[in-house]
Design a protein around this motif. Structure first.
Motif: not given
Length: 92
Positions: A6-22
């Motif tokens: 009930d207290n522990r969870a993990a979420f994996a995702f892809l992301g970029t620190p670069t701003a702009g029109g991806l």
């Protein structure tokens, strides 16, 4: 996303620190695998870059169907918790 209890969870995702029109062919960002974890039922989260020196993708990505120069991201992933409570992420 995977939950340990009930207290522990993990979420994996892809992301970029670069701003702009991806989705544009001139986007020159790099993409990393991030993992966010909580140990207090989601009240707070800690996020880490699991691939800080080895990005999983470079350049633009395409979020729609059809043919596009940016349609090149393979982002199938699975998240599990092992018997010791460690978060395991597979990305292919």
């Amino acid at each position: 996303m995977v939950a340990g209890d009930d207290n522990r969870a993990a979420f994996a995702f892809l992301g970029t620190p670069t701003a702009g029109g991806l989705q544009g062919p001139k986007f020159d960002g790099v993409w990393h695998l991030y993992i966010a974890t909580t140990y207090d039922g989601g009240a707070t989260w800690k996020t880490v870059d699991a691939t800080p020196n080895d990005p999983v993708q470079r350049g633009c990505i395409w979020l729609a169907g059809g043919a596009n120069v940016c349609r090149n991201l393979l982002d199938f992933m699975d998240v599990q918790i092992d018997q010791q409570g460690r978060v395991l992420v597979v990305l292919c």
